[in-house]
Design a protein around this motif. Structure first.
Motif, PDB file in Angstrom:
ATOM      1  N   THR A  35       0.812  -1.216   0.000  1.00  0.00           N
ATOM      2  CA  THR A  35       0.000   0.000   0.000  1.00  0.00           C
ATOM      3  C   THR A  35       0.845   1.265   0.000  1.00  0.00           C
ATOM      4  O   THR A  35       0.346   2.330  -0.360  1.00  0.00           O
ATOM      5  CB  THR A  35      -0.919   0.012   1.231  1.00  0.00           C
ATOM      6  OG1 THR A  35      -0.115  -0.096   2.417  1.00  0.00           O
ATOM      7  CG2 THR A  35      -1.901  -1.141   1.173  1.00  0.00           C
ATOM      8  N   GLY A  36       2.093   1.191   0.405  1.00  0.00           N
ATOM      9  CA  GLY A  36       2.892   2.406   0.528  1.00  0.00           C
ATOM     10  C   GLY A  36       3.697   2.757  -0.703  1.00  0.00           C
ATOM     11  O   GLY A  36       4.366   3.800  -0.716  1.00  0.00           O
ATOM     12  N   GLU A  37       3.689   1.945  -1.726  1.00  0.00           N
ATOM     13  CA  GLU A  37       4.486   2.200  -2.924  1.00  0.00           C
ATOM     14  C   GLU A  37       3.587   2.554  -4.100  1.00  0.00           C
ATOM     15  O   GLU A  37       2.513   1.975  -4.273  1.00  0.00           O
ATOM     16  CB  GLU A  37       5.332   0.975  -3.286  1.00  0.00           C
ATOM     17  CG  GLU A  37       6.387   0.628  -2.242  1.00  0.00           C
ATOM     18  CD  GLU A  37       7.229  -0.559  -2.662  1.00  0.00           C
ATOM     19  OE1 GLU A  37       7.174  -0.921  -3.864  1.00  0.00           O
ATOM     20  OE2 GLU A  37       7.912  -1.135  -1.811  1.00  0.00           O
ATOM     21  N   ALA A  38       4.059   3.507  -4.903  1.00  0.00           N
ATOM     22  CA  ALA A  38       3.281   3.919  -6.072  1.00  0.00           C
ATOM     23  C   ALA A  38       3.339   2.840  -7.142  1.00  0.00           C
ATOM     24  O   ALA A  38       4.356   2.151  -7.320  1.00  0.00           O
ATOM     25  CB  ALA A  38       3.836   5.229  -6.621  1.00  0.00           C
ATOM     26  N   LEU A  39       2.242   2.690  -7.844  1.00  0.00           N
ATOM     27  CA  LEU A  39       2.226   1.794  -8.990  1.00  0.00           C
ATOM     28  C   LEU A  39       3.049   2.407 -10.116  1.00  0.00           C
ATOM     29  O   LEU A  39       3.217   3.638 -10.167  1.00  0.00           O
ATOM     30  CB  LEU A  39       0.793   1.565  -9.470  1.00  0.00           C
ATOM     31  CG  LEU A  39       0.001   0.454  -8.779  1.00  0.00           C
ATOM     32  CD1 LEU A  39      -0.262   0.806  -7.320  1.00  0.00           C
ATOM     33  CD2 LEU A  39      -1.328   0.215  -9.505  1.00  0.00           C
ATOM     34  N   LEU A  69      -7.772   1.812  -6.007  1.00  0.00           N
ATOM     35  CA  LEU A  69      -6.621   2.720  -6.017  1.00  0.00           C
ATOM     36  C   LEU A  69      -7.036   4.100  -5.517  1.00  0.00           C
ATOM     37  O   LEU A  69      -8.217   4.463  -5.548  1.00  0.00           O
ATOM     38  CB  LEU A  69      -6.063   2.854  -7.445  1.00  0.00           C
ATOM     39  CG  LEU A  69      -5.591   1.585  -8.149  1.00  0.00           C
ATOM     40  CD1 LEU A  69      -5.082   1.919  -9.551  1.00  0.00           C
ATOM     41  CD2 LEU A  69      -4.511   0.876  -7.350  1.00  0.00           C
ATOM     42  N   VAL A  70      -6.039   4.841  -5.057  1.00  0.00           N
ATOM     43  CA  VAL A  70      -6.214   6.258  -4.760  1.00  0.00           C
ATOM     44  C   VAL A  70      -5.142   7.017  -5.534  1.00  0.00           C
ATOM     45  O   VAL A  70      -4.036   6.502  -5.773  1.00  0.00           O
ATOM     46  CB  VAL A  70      -6.088   6.555  -3.246  1.00  0.00           C
ATOM     47  CG1 VAL A  70      -7.252   5.953  -2.482  1.00  0.00           C
ATOM     48  CG2 VAL A  70      -4.761   6.049  -2.695  1.00  0.00           C
ATOM     49  N   ALA A  71      -5.475   8.224  -5.965  1.00  0.00           N
ATOM     50  CA  ALA A  71      -4.532   9.049  -6.727  1.00  0.00           C
ATOM     51  C   ALA A  71      -3.986  10.146  -5.826  1.00  0.00           C
ATOM     52  O   ALA A  71      -4.749  10.796  -5.098  1.00  0.00           O
ATOM     53  CB  ALA A  71      -5.231   9.647  -7.931  1.00  0.00           C
ATOM     54  N   PHE A  78      -1.779   4.711  -5.917  1.00  0.00           N
ATOM     55  CA  PHE A  78      -1.403   3.841  -4.814  1.00  0.00           C
ATOM     56  C   PHE A  78      -2.569   2.903  -4.493  1.00  0.00           C
ATOM     57  O   PHE A  78      -3.731   3.225  -4.772  1.00  0.00           O
ATOM     58  CB  PHE A  78      -1.064   4.661  -3.562  1.00  0.00           C
ATOM     59  CG  PHE A  78       0.177   5.491  -3.684  1.00  0.00           C
ATOM     60  CD1 PHE A  78       1.363   5.071  -3.087  1.00  0.00           C
ATOM     61  CD2 PHE A  78       0.167   6.680  -4.401  1.00  0.00           C
ATOM     62  CE1 PHE A  78       2.520   5.840  -3.196  1.00  0.00           C
ATOM     63  CE2 PHE A  78       1.305   7.449  -4.508  1.00  0.00           C
ATOM     64  CZ  PHE A  78       2.494   7.037  -3.917  1.00  0.00           C
ATOM     65  N   VAL A  79      -2.222   1.758  -3.873  1.00  0.00           N
ATOM     66  CA  VAL A  79      -3.273   0.859  -3.402  1.00  0.00           C
ATOM     67  C   VAL A  79      -4.051   1.548  -2.297  1.00  0.00           C
ATOM     68  O   VAL A  79      -3.466   2.118  -1.370  1.00  0.00           O
ATOM     69  CB  VAL A  79      -2.672  -0.465  -2.886  1.00  0.00           C
ATOM     70  CG1 VAL A  79      -3.758  -1.336  -2.258  1.00  0.00           C
ATOM     71  CG2 VAL A  79      -1.984  -1.215  -4.012  1.00  0.00           C
ATOM     72  N   ASN A  80      -5.360   1.516  -2.399  1.00  0.00           N
ATOM     73  CA  ASN A  80      -6.227   2.106  -1.380  1.00  0.00           C
ATOM     74  C   ASN A  80      -6.242   1.178  -0.160  1.00  0.00           C
ATOM     75  O   ASN A  80      -6.735   0.056  -0.236  1.00  0.00           O
ATOM     76  CB  ASN A  80      -7.648   2.270  -1.932  1.00  0.00           C
ATOM     77  CG  ASN A  80      -8.576   2.958  -0.948  1.00  0.00           C
ATOM     78  OD1 ASN A  80      -8.193   3.279   0.172  1.00  0.00           O
ATOM     79  ND2 ASN A  80      -9.818   3.173  -1.382  1.00  0.00           N
ATOM     80  N   PRO A  81      -5.711   1.623   0.978  1.00  0.00           N
ATOM     81  CA  PRO A  81      -5.670   0.738   2.162  1.00  0.00           C
ATOM     82  C   PRO A  81      -7.055   0.340   2.651  1.00  0.00           C
ATOM     83  O   PRO A  81      -7.223  -0.700   3.287  1.00  0.00           O
ATOM     84  CB  PRO A  81      -4.922   1.574   3.208  1.00  0.00           C
ATOM     85  CG  PRO A  81      -5.046   2.992   2.751  1.00  0.00           C
ATOM     86  CD  PRO A  81      -5.113   2.948   1.253  1.00  0.00           C
ATOM     87  N   ASP A  82      -8.071   1.149   2.324  1.00  0.00           N
ATOM     88  CA  ASP A  82      -9.434   0.824   2.786  1.00  0.00           C
ATOM     89  C   ASP A  82      -9.964  -0.452   2.132  1.00  0.00           C
ATOM     90  O   ASP A  82     -10.873  -1.091   2.667  1.00  0.00           O
ATOM     91  CB  ASP A  82     -10.385   1.980   2.478  1.00  0.00           C
ATOM     92  CG  ASP A  82     -10.080   3.214   3.316  1.00  0.00           C
ATOM     93  OD1 ASP A  82      -9.379   3.066   4.337  1.00  0.00           O
ATOM     94  OD2 ASP A  82     -10.525   4.316   2.951  1.00  0.00           O
TER      95      ASP A  82
END
Length: 497
Positions: A35-39, A69-71, A78-82
């Protein structure tokens, strides 16, 4: 994330962006993407995968809209942690269930002591899942994919998911059915069979099978007798055995169910008068009247399974048994599986309001009601006349295939006795007494021919070996060649003294 996680195939039916979207979503749910790394940027990933940048951008935008994802401005996606919130992580010291704990092994858990029944052990009809791969699938109950009305069905399915339609069917209907579907059955399907019923006498079911189960559950029980055609529909026997051990086998001759004293002490009888299952013979009018008189005189109910009434080739087919029922003794069961598709699983039952009220309440305890989006699609298909057009095509096709099968059997397998029928979608055949039908079935399968052993349909030992050959799923250009090949195998399945 790197490209090796994903494999896109241009030959698949799904678009490349759809494949990529599904694979990224799967990787997120499986925890393969932190979740902490950008795609990777759309440009970079497109280059690694060898696809257009727009393909990746569309996949990212879809995942963003779906909440995967969240932008972040100037940082990327990034992966959306929710999306992973609330998922249970099993303790590390808990091992997955062992294979020995399965229902069928019985070694870890004493299932025979805990279960009250083992339906998986009942005899039933088994068909290969890959039957379409066989050259000569003489299987009953399957459909020729070329006959399915794809365009009309797509249109009705599309219209059933319009915004107004979704608002109607997505709500909880509790125990009610789609009113348009009830109307179409009431006004279009039942009158074709001579049956006049009010809407409150109709209940939609998950295929005819659920209608049979509901009826058996409401009528049968310990000490209650069930009368069954012999040979007959094996799964009706299996359903009845769930509720009672008192099952009486009633003979079937060349005119269908024999009406005699064996019916007198029963509480429920099952009959397939239009095309007897599995022999295909039609119950004549006089026997229908005799059956209704017997039911009235001896106070029992009758299930009329009108499963294949729509595939009658004669100009003036015999009306349904229900059309003659003046005492409310007949519980009529219909299905759309034989004309539309077996996988649709939509049927209906017709009975007096008092019975339907109980059946509706029981259905609610099972599943409330069949999926209302499917009900709406079928209702539109009926309302627009597509079902009528399909029936005409099926009748014409099946009649040609019936004639081809009849002639091929007479030419290549004259030693097999054919019941006198004209309609339906199969032939019921009696083989010479020294025929090992199980062996013939195995030999046929080795030569890409699928046939069915008739033994499973008998409640008592059969007098002669039997087999059933269906023609609903086989192209008519293959019929004679398939029968010719089957005939060549028959001598190998004859027992030598």
């Amino acid at each position: 994330m790197s490209a090796p996680l994903f494999r896109l195939d241009a030959k698949r039916q799904e678009s490349l962006q759809c494949q990529l979207r599904e694979q990224i979503a799967h990787a997120i749910l499986e925890g393969h993407l932190p979740t902490g790394e950008a795609l990777p940027s759309s440009r970079k990933l497109a280059k690694e995968l060898g696809v257009a940048r727009n393909t990746v951008m569309i996949a990212y935008e879809q995942l963003l809209d779906d909440g995967y994802l969240v932008a972040r401005e100037r940082s990327g996606y990034f992966v959306n942690p929710d999306i992973l919130a609330g998922r249970v992580t099993p303790p590390a010291d808990i091992a997955p269930p062992a294979a020995s704990a399965s229902l069928h092994s019985g070694t870890a858990t004493p299932w025979d002591e805990l279960l009250t029944m083992r339906p998986s052990r009942q005899p039933t009809i088994v068909k290969p899942a890959n039957w379409l791969d066989y050259d000569y699938p003489f299987l009953y109950g399957q459909i020729d994919p070329n006959l399915f009305p794809t365009q009309h069905w797509r249109e009705c399915s599309r219209d059933s998911v319009s915004v107004p339609a979704i608002r109607r069917w997505s709500a909880d209907h509790l125990s009610e059915d789609d009113p348009l579907l009830i109307e179409q059955i009431h006004q279009r399907l039942l009158p074709r069979r001579g049956v006049w019923a009010r809407p409150e006498e109709i209940l939609i079911t998950v295929g005819a099978q659920q209608a049979l189960w509901i009826t058996a559950m409401l009528i049968l029980g310990a000490g209650r007798r069930f009368a069954m055609e012999n040979p007959g529909y094996v799964d009706m026997v299996n359903i009845a055995r769930t509720f009672t051990d008192d099952i009486v086998a009633v003979d079937v001759d060349d005119q269908g169910l024999v009406i005699d004293q064996r019916l007198a002490d029963c509480h429920l009888a099952y009959v397939t008068p239009s095309h007897q299952s599995p022999t295909g013979v039609t119950l004549p009018m006089q026997r229908r009247r005799d059956l209704l008189d017997s039911a009235s005189a001896n106070n029992y109910l009758v299930i009329e399974d009108d499963y294949e009434s729509e595939t009658n080739f004669v100009d003036n087919p015999t009306p349904a048994l229900k059309s003659l029922d003046s005492d409310g003794r007949v519980i009529y069961v219909g299905s759309l599986s034989k004309t539309l598709a077996p996988g649709l699983r939509l049927g209906y039952m017709v009975a007096p309001p008092a019975f339907i009220a109980e059946a509706r309440a029981l259905r609610r305890l099972m599943l409330r009601h069949p999926a209302t989006n499917n009900q709406r699609s079928v209702a539109l298909f009926l309302d627009r006349g597509y079902h009528d057009a399909l029936l005409r095509q099926i009748r014409q096709t099946y009649q040609r295939r019936w004639l081809l099968m009849r002639d091929a059997l007479a030419s290549h397998l004259p030693e097999l006795r054919i019941r006198s029928t004209f309609g339906g979608s199969c032939f019921w055949l009696e083989a010479p007494a020294d025929t090992d039908v199980a062996l013939l079935k195995r030999l046929a399968e080795e030569h890409s021919i699928l046939i069915e052993n008739g033994e499973v349909h008998f409640l008592t030992p059969a007098h002669r070996p039997t087999l059933r050959l269906g023609f609903s799923a086989i192209d008519e250009t293959r019929i004679e060649r398939g029968i010719e090949r089957l005939a060549a195998l028959l001598p190998q399945a004859r027992r030598t003294s």
